[in-house]
Design a protein around this motif. Structure first.
Motif, PDB file in Angstrom:
ATOM      1  N   ASN A 185       0.827  -1.210   0.000  1.00 21.69           N
ATOM      2  CA  ASN A 185       0.000   0.000   0.000  1.00 21.69           C
ATOM      3  C   ASN A 185       0.863   1.262   0.000  1.00 21.69           C
ATOM      4  O   ASN A 185       0.624   2.219   0.755  1.00 21.69           O
ATOM      5  CB  ASN A 185      -0.952   0.010   1.199  1.00 21.69           C
ATOM      6  N   ILE A 186       1.877   1.269  -0.861  1.00 23.68           N
ATOM      7  CA  ILE A 186       2.745   2.432  -1.025  1.00 23.68           C
ATOM      8  C   ILE A 186       2.937   2.657  -2.519  1.00 23.68           C
ATOM      9  O   ILE A 186       2.720   1.749  -3.330  1.00 23.68           O
ATOM     10  CB  ILE A 186       4.121   2.220  -0.344  1.00 23.68           C
ATOM     11  N   PRO A 187       3.380   3.844  -2.930  1.00 28.61           N
ATOM     12  CA  PRO A 187       3.642   4.082  -4.352  1.00 28.61           C
ATOM     13  C   PRO A 187       4.804   3.233  -4.842  1.00 28.61           C
ATOM     14  O   PRO A 187       5.694   2.833  -4.078  1.00 28.61           O
ATOM     15  CB  PRO A 187       3.966   5.580  -4.409  1.00 28.61           C
ATOM     16  N   ALA A 188       4.811   2.964  -6.137  1.00 23.97           N
ATOM     17  CA  ALA A 188       5.881   2.153  -6.726  1.00 23.97           C
ATOM     18  C   ALA A 188       7.233   2.836  -6.582  1.00 23.97           C
ATOM     19  O   ALA A 188       8.257   2.155  -6.401  1.00 23.97           O
ATOM     20  CB  ALA A 188       5.581   1.869  -8.198  1.00 23.97           C
ATOM     21  N   GLY A 189       7.266   4.183  -6.661  1.00 26.49           N
ATOM     22  CA  GLY A 189       8.529   4.888  -6.502  1.00 26.49           C
ATOM     23  C   GLY A 189       9.117   4.693  -5.115  1.00 26.49           C
ATOM     24  O   GLY A 189      10.339   4.489  -4.971  1.00 26.49           O
ATOM     25  N   ARG A 190       8.285   4.749  -4.082  1.00 31.03           N
ATOM     26  CA  ARG A 190       8.786   4.510  -2.728  1.00 31.03           C
ATOM     27  C   ARG A 190       9.254   3.068  -2.558  1.00 31.03           C
ATOM     28  O   ARG A 190      10.258   2.807  -1.883  1.00 31.03           O
ATOM     29  CB  ARG A 190       7.695   4.840  -1.707  1.00 31.03           C
ATOM     30  N   PHE A 191       8.551   2.134  -3.177  1.00 37.70           N
ATOM     31  CA  PHE A 191       8.972   0.736  -3.118  1.00 37.70           C
ATOM     32  C   PHE A 191      10.364   0.582  -3.725  1.00 37.70           C
ATOM     33  O   PHE A 191      11.227  -0.102  -3.151  1.00 37.70           O
ATOM     34  CB  PHE A 191       7.955  -0.139  -3.854  1.00 37.70           C
ATOM     35  N   THR A 192      10.603   1.200  -4.870  1.00 38.09           N
ATOM     36  CA  THR A 192      11.915   1.097  -5.514  1.00 38.09           C
ATOM     37  C   THR A 192      12.991   1.714  -4.646  1.00 38.09           C
ATOM     38  O   THR A 192      14.114   1.170  -4.538  1.00 38.09           O
ATOM     39  CB  THR A 192      11.878   1.774  -6.886  1.00 38.09           C
ATOM     40  N   ARG A 193      12.695   2.841  -4.012  1.00 42.36           N
ATOM     41  CA  ARG A 193      13.698   3.482  -3.150  1.00 42.36           C
ATOM     42  C   ARG A 193      14.035   2.587  -1.954  1.00 42.36           C
ATOM     43  O   ARG A 193      15.208   2.463  -1.569  1.00 42.36           O
ATOM     44  CB  ARG A 193      13.185   4.845  -2.682  1.00 42.36           C
ATOM     45  N   LEU A 194      13.036   1.963  -1.357  1.00 45.36           N
ATOM     46  CA  LEU A 194      13.305   1.053  -0.237  1.00 45.36           C
ATOM     47  C   LEU A 194      14.150  -0.139  -0.685  1.00 45.36           C
ATOM     48  O   LEU A 194      15.028  -0.598   0.059  1.00 45.36           O
ATOM     49  CB  LEU A 194      11.984   0.574   0.363  1.00 45.36           C
ATOM     50  N   ALA A 195      13.890  -0.631  -1.891  1.00 49.72           N
ATOM     51  CA  ALA A 195      14.675  -1.757  -2.400  1.00 49.72           C
ATOM     52  C   ALA A 195      16.108  -1.329  -2.697  1.00 49.72           C
ATOM     53  O   ALA A 195      17.060  -2.074  -2.414  1.00 49.72           O
ATOM     54  CB  ALA A 195      14.008  -2.327  -3.646  1.00 49.72           C
ATOM     55  N   ARG A 196      16.291  -0.156  -3.277  1.00 51.13           N
ATOM     56  CA  ARG A 196      17.644   0.324  -3.566  1.00 51.13           C
ATOM     57  C   ARG A 196      18.437   0.548  -2.287  1.00 51.13           C
ATOM     58  O   ARG A 196      19.668   0.352  -2.261  1.00 51.13           O
ATOM     59  CB  ARG A 196      17.577   1.618  -4.367  1.00 51.13           C
ATOM     60  N   LEU A 197      17.769   0.952  -1.220  1.00 48.21           N
ATOM     61  CA  LEU A 197      18.439   1.168   0.059  1.00 48.21           C
ATOM     62  C   LEU A 197      18.728  -0.140   0.793  1.00 48.21           C
ATOM     63  O   LEU A 197      19.344  -0.135   1.861  1.00 48.21           O
ATOM     64  CB  LEU A 197      17.594   2.067   0.951  1.00 48.21           C
TER      65      LEU A 197
END
Length: 333
Positions: free
Chosen positions: A88-100
């Motif tokens: 339940n988060i935007p795809a952009g935030r998901f990608t940032r969490l994965a990159r981190l």
């Protein structure tokens, strides 16, 4: 069949393909389940070098409540869009969490645009969302320190995948050389040669070095991508792998040294006995008993190669052969 009849015993293990069919899983789902530790495999005792699944393990999974839906949900892996919707988060935030590095992928593949698609265990995403300490990461502004890392180009998805895959390989390792091969799988050939300087040990180590996962054709873009993702990129990661490889090879060397060719003395060729020299072909002519020339059909004709011209008689013999007229002529000496 009567009660006293004993049927033939079934196989105690089966191939991974058959196990996936019996468990109602696709091959990719089965591979992910094995990496996550949901399905236990054993080495192939037949010498094929692969893995097999014991019949007891299949029976254990099939006996679980809600099989096969519960098993498929436990091994389900999702991409960025589906994972973001699950959290339940935007795809952009998901990608940032994965990159981190906060979301660790379990699988990857190359799409038709030759872009890397990362897959994440859905069960882990749900656990991350439900943890209270992660609430500030799912909503609101990203902390300043994390934004700075993203602006610097930090992307830990491939490194975290390597760490997960290394743990999986080490869990399957049966001995010291297997563990050394698992570590070497994430190093470039130059790093391996620098750590393991003995050529016979390197050759032995390569036998235990697993290939990147997947079934990509050799030389294809997917194969090159898998090799690049498999190889450590960061300096600290490479140095850690080199140190662990040197330590593990030392342990393997002490337990089971790498085979090397034995020095065999040069075999001396025995001196053969002198072989007799065959006699040269020669023609022996027996002398005539009666002093006569033997009549033979093979005698060379007159004037032929074997004919000898008779020299004209000279002196006294020539004078005597001339007959009565010779008396009227003086003899020439």
């Amino acid at each position: 069949m009567s009660a006293n009849t004993i049927g033939a015993p079934g196989p105690i293990s089966c191939t991974v393909s058959r196990a996936a069919r019996e468990l109602g899983l696709q091959r990719v789902e089965f591979d992910i389940a094995v990496r996550l530790g949901r399905i236990r495999t054993v080495p192939d005792e037949g010498g094929g070098g692969g893995r097999r699944v014991e019949r007891t393990e299949i029976d254990r999974l099939r006996a679980q409540d809600g099989f096969p839906d519960t098993l498929r949900e436990r091994v389900r892996a999702v991409g960025t869009v589906e994972g973001a919707a699950l959290m339940n988060i935007p795809a952009g935030r998901f990608t940032r969490l994965a990159r981190l590095g906060m979301l660790v992928p379990v699988h990857h593949y190359l799409n038709r645009y030759r872009a890397v698609v990362w897959l994440y265990p859905a069960e882990e995403l749900r656990a991350f969302t439900s943890a209270a300490e992660h609430a500030h990461l799912l909503k609101g502004r990203t902390p300043e320190t994390l934004r700075g890392q993203l602006e610097a180009g930090v992307d830990l998805r491939a490194r975290n995948w390597r760490g997960r895959h290394l743990g999986f390989l080490l869990r399957q390792a049966e001995g010291a050389w297997d563990r050394a091969g698992a570590l070497a799988a994430f190093l470039a050939p130059g790093d391996i040669a620098d750590v393991v300087k003995d050529p016979y040990e390197r050759a032995h180590l390569n036998r235990f070095r697993p290939a990147p996962p997947g079934r990509a054709a050799p030389g294809s873009p997917s194969a090159h991508l898998a090799e690049r993702i498999m190889t450590a990129q960061d300096t600290d990661e490479t140095e850690w792998l080199r140190g662990e490889l040197a330590r593990t090879v030392g342990e393997a060397r002490a337990v089971s040294p790498a085979p090397r060719p034995t020095a065999r003395p040069a075999a001396r060729r025995p001196l053969s006995a002198a072989r007799p020299i065959p006699p040269m072909a020669r023609t022996v002519t027996r002398p005539n008993d009666a002093g006569k020339r033997p009549a033979s059909s093979s005698a060379p004709p007159a004037g032929g190669p074997g004919h000898h011209r008779q020299r004209p008689a000279r002196g006294l013999r020539a004078w005597l052969r001339r007959g009565p007229r010779a008396a009227l002529e003086p003899m020439r000496l």
